[in-house]
Each structure stands twice: as C-alpha cells, then as structure tokens.
Design an enzyme around this catalytic site. Structure first.
Site, mmCIF file in Angstrom:
data_model
loop_
_atom_site.group_PDB
_atom_site.id
_atom_site.type_symbol
_atom_site.label_atom_id
_atom_site.label_comp_id
_atom_site.label_asym_id
_atom_site.label_seq_id
_atom_site.Cartn_x
_atom_site.Cartn_y
_atom_site.Cartn_z
ATOM 1 N N GLY A 123 4.439 3.055 -9.602
ATOM 2 C CA GLY A 123 2.839 3.167 -9.857
ATOM 3 C C GLY A 123 2.652 3.990 -11.120
ATOM 4 N N HIS A 172 10.675 9.759 -16.429
ATOM 5 C CA HIS A 172 11.505 9.455 -15.218
ATOM 6 C C HIS A 172 12.789 10.256 -14.902
ATOM 7 C CE1 HIS A 172 8.969 5.505 -14.859
ATOM 8 N NE2 HIS A 172 9.623 5.148 -15.806
ATOM 9 N N ARG A 174 7.004 6.869 -4.137
ATOM 10 C CA ARG A 174 6.313 5.556 -3.259
ATOM 11 C C ARG A 174 7.330 5.313 -2.179
ATOM 12 N NH1 ARG A 174 5.349 -0.213 -6.276
ATOM 13 N NH2 ARG A 174 4.102 -1.141 -4.493
ATOM 14 N N LYS A 193 1.863 -7.023 -8.067
ATOM 15 C CA LYS A 193 1.197 -7.256 -6.890
ATOM 16 C C LYS A 193 0.509 -5.991 -6.419
ATOM 17 C CE LYS A 193 2.022 -9.927 -2.747
ATOM 18 N NZ LYS A 193 3.242 -10.577 -1.821
#
Ligand code: A3P
Length: 338
Positions: free
Chosen positions: A83, A141, A161, A299
């Site tokens: 996210g 990251h 997540r 999504k």
C-alpha cells in the site's frame, strides 16, 4: 523495472574514482553471491540475507556512498505491494495541506508515485535533493538492515500488510512486468517463490521484522503501520501521520474537516477513478521503462487472497508467518488471516 546487471556507461565526473570502486565491488559481488529467479522470472541476488534486483543492489551501493540524509528527512519504507502508493498520497497531502485546495489538488493531476522519490531506482550520479524543502520525503523498499547508516537516525513511517494479500497483489503486479518470452507465472509458482523468500526485497518476514524490532527500540523515530489499520481507521492514521511528521492538525482544521478531505482524496475510490491513474505512466529516476499508474491501484481490499489461495497454500504461508514472527509481538489482523 530492468534487471540487467550490466553497468551504465562510464561517467566522466570528478567522482569517477569512487564510482569506479563501487562498480568494481559490485561486479565482484554479483559474481560471488547466490542468485535465483524471482517472480518476474528475472535474476535476484542475495545480499546480506535479502533478495534484490541487481540494478537495485547497485543503487544500494550508490546510496551508501552518495546519499546524504538531513535530520529532518522522513522516509516511507515498505515491503512492495503493502500500500506504498496509498501512504505516499496520504503523507504528501497531509504534509503539504497548506499548498493545495482539495478540488484542484496535485493528486488529481499526477500519480501518487510522483509525490516523492523512491530512492531505490536512483542511478549514478544520484539526484541532487539538497534543494528540496524540509522536511524532505523519500520512499524506499530496502529492509532496515540494508539502509545507509546516515538514514537510520531519521524518522521512518513503515507500512506492512498481511502476507497472503501481499503475495496476491505481487502476483498480479509482477505478472504485468514479466518477460513476454516466459510463460505466465502460475499461482503455485508464485506461492513457492514467496514462501522461499525469493520475492523482490524478500524474505517478507525478515523485512517486516527488521523495522518492527527497530520500532520497538525507537518508537519516536519509527511509526509502524499496517495496511489493515489504515483501511479500518484512515482518519486516525492521518492524524497520527500529521503528528509524527511534526504538523498536527489544529482545532480549526479539524472543524473544517481537513482530515476527512485528505482521507477522501486519497481513497481507492477517488484515486482509481482519476484519469491520470487510469491512463498515466510513472517513470522512476532515469529508468527507461515506466509503470502504469493503474497497476498500483488494482483492488484495494483486505482478504482478496481468499479468492485465489487453496487451503494448502494458505496453511503453508500462515505456518511460515507464525514460525517467523513467533515471540516478536507482531501479529497480522485476525480478520485478514482467518
Ligand atoms: P491490491 O493489489 O491488493 O489491490 P504498493 O503501492 O505498495 O505497490 O501496493 C499496492 C497495493 O495497495 C494494491 O493492492 C493496491 O490496490 C493497494 N492500494 C493502492 N492505493 C490504495 C488506496 N488508496 N486504498 C487502498 N488500497 C490501495
């Protein structure tokens, strides 16, 4: 998204000697460290316990030598597909809320990835960020243990997540960027690669733990967030972000519903329906290949793994999660795991 280990053409600056040394070390390293195929089918290299694309490994070397943090810098760190895009939008619009009206906001015309730089795609010579106004925002990251030491005294927002949702999101995303010469990535293969830790910046669990442990040690410096909590209580998270970034909301802003406006602007519904995120392409650093903004907004739900994973796959991932996180105090949201 290129992953060729080949080097850019030799630069001609006064820093050539440093750069040549880095290149020599890098060339030697990738000849000697373990390598494997990642989700895109391209080679990843194991550097100090983490699997990295060779170009990104090279950038790590460059950042260690050339990136100079400032004490006021704020970094967003995350495992890919946790996210990051959402948090970039939230952090940027919270910090810069005095600069834009909500009706004609920067984010209505530009992809969230463009709000602040992802350091991992820098190449030589790295961008001069010194003119950026403080506090500068950067994303990465890289796991905590691979960061240049100068960065670790700065503030970090870390986002993670539930791993099964990360895997499904990664599987979809990476399938878009897999070489057309390779067969499509099967879910079986993706689960296996993820469980072995062979995904970009993996193993997932060690990545999350690297920041989790640091957040316990330095709670004032690391704001540890989960996608699931942002989803459930976005306004609480936006207030936390504002305070953490040194710009808490005033009573007047609360009265004027600024927090709600930020949450609405950055919602999946709003962002995914903007033309820029349906058609736009984001270029990173000087990479030739861009990433379509729509691929960052697929999504946006908790528990999408239930639509894909078999019971056996679920148990395999949950088993590893349980084993690796045991005793750490870190757990993922029960409703996403059940
Ligand atoms: P899904 O593939 O499950 O939809 P990253 O930005 O780290 O690459 O993560 C991408 C994931 O975050 C995607 O998950 C994407 O849909 C989701 N995401 C992006 N923006 C979001 C938003 N505003 N709200 C909720 N989820 C969002």
């Amino acid at each position: 998204m290129s992953s060729s280990p080949s080097l850019p053409t030799t630069p001609e600056s006064k820093e050539d000697a440093d750069y040549n040394k880095i290149s020599d070390e890098y060339n030697h390293l990738i000849e000697t460290i373990p390598k494997t195929n990642g989700l895109r089918g391209e080679l990843l290299y194991n550097y100090n316990g983490f699997w990295l694309d060779p170009m990104i490994l090279k950038t790590n070397f460059l950042l260690h030598t050339y990136f100079k943090s400032q004490p006021t810098d704020i970094f967003l760190a995350s495992v890919m597909k946790s996210g990051t895009t959402w948090l970039k939008a939230l952090m940027f619009s919270t910090l810069n809320r005095h600069l834009y009206s909500f009706s004609d906001h920067y984010l209505r015309h530009h992809g969230p990835q463009s709000t602040f730089p992802l350091l991992d795609f820098e190449s030589y010579p790295i961008t001069d960020f010194t003119h950026f106004p403080a506090p500068r925002l950067f994303a990465t990251h890289f796991p905590r243990t691979l960061l240049p030491p100068c960065m670790t005294s700065c503030k970090f927002v870390y986002l993670c997540r539930e791993p099964k949702d990360v895997l499904i999101s990664c599987w979809h995303f990476m399938s878009n960027y897999r070489s057309k010469d390779l067969p499509p990535l099967s879910l079986d293969e993706a689960v296996d690669i993820f469980c072995k830790g062979h995904s970009d910046y993996g193993p997932f669990w060690e990545h999350v733990l690297s920041y989790w442990r640091a957040s316990l040690e330095y709670p004032d410096k690391i704001l540890f967030l989960k996608y699931e909590e942002v989803k459930k209580e976005p306004e609480v998270v936006v207030r936390k972000l504002a305070t953490f970034m040194g710009k808490p909301f005033t009573a007047e802003e609360v009265e004027k519903r600024v927090v709600e406006n930020i949450v609405n602007l950055c919602s999946f519904q709003t962002l995914s329906n903007l033309e820029v995120n349906k058609e736009g392409v984001e270029k990173f650093g000087r990479l030739e290949v861009g990433v379509e903004n729509r691929h960052y907004l697929r999504k946006g739900e908790i528990g999408d793994w239930k639509n894909y994973l078999s019971e056996e796959m679920k148990q395999r991932i949950d088993g590893i999660t349980h084993e690796r996180l045991k005793g750490s105090g870190l757990i993922f949201d029960a409703s996403a795991i059940a």
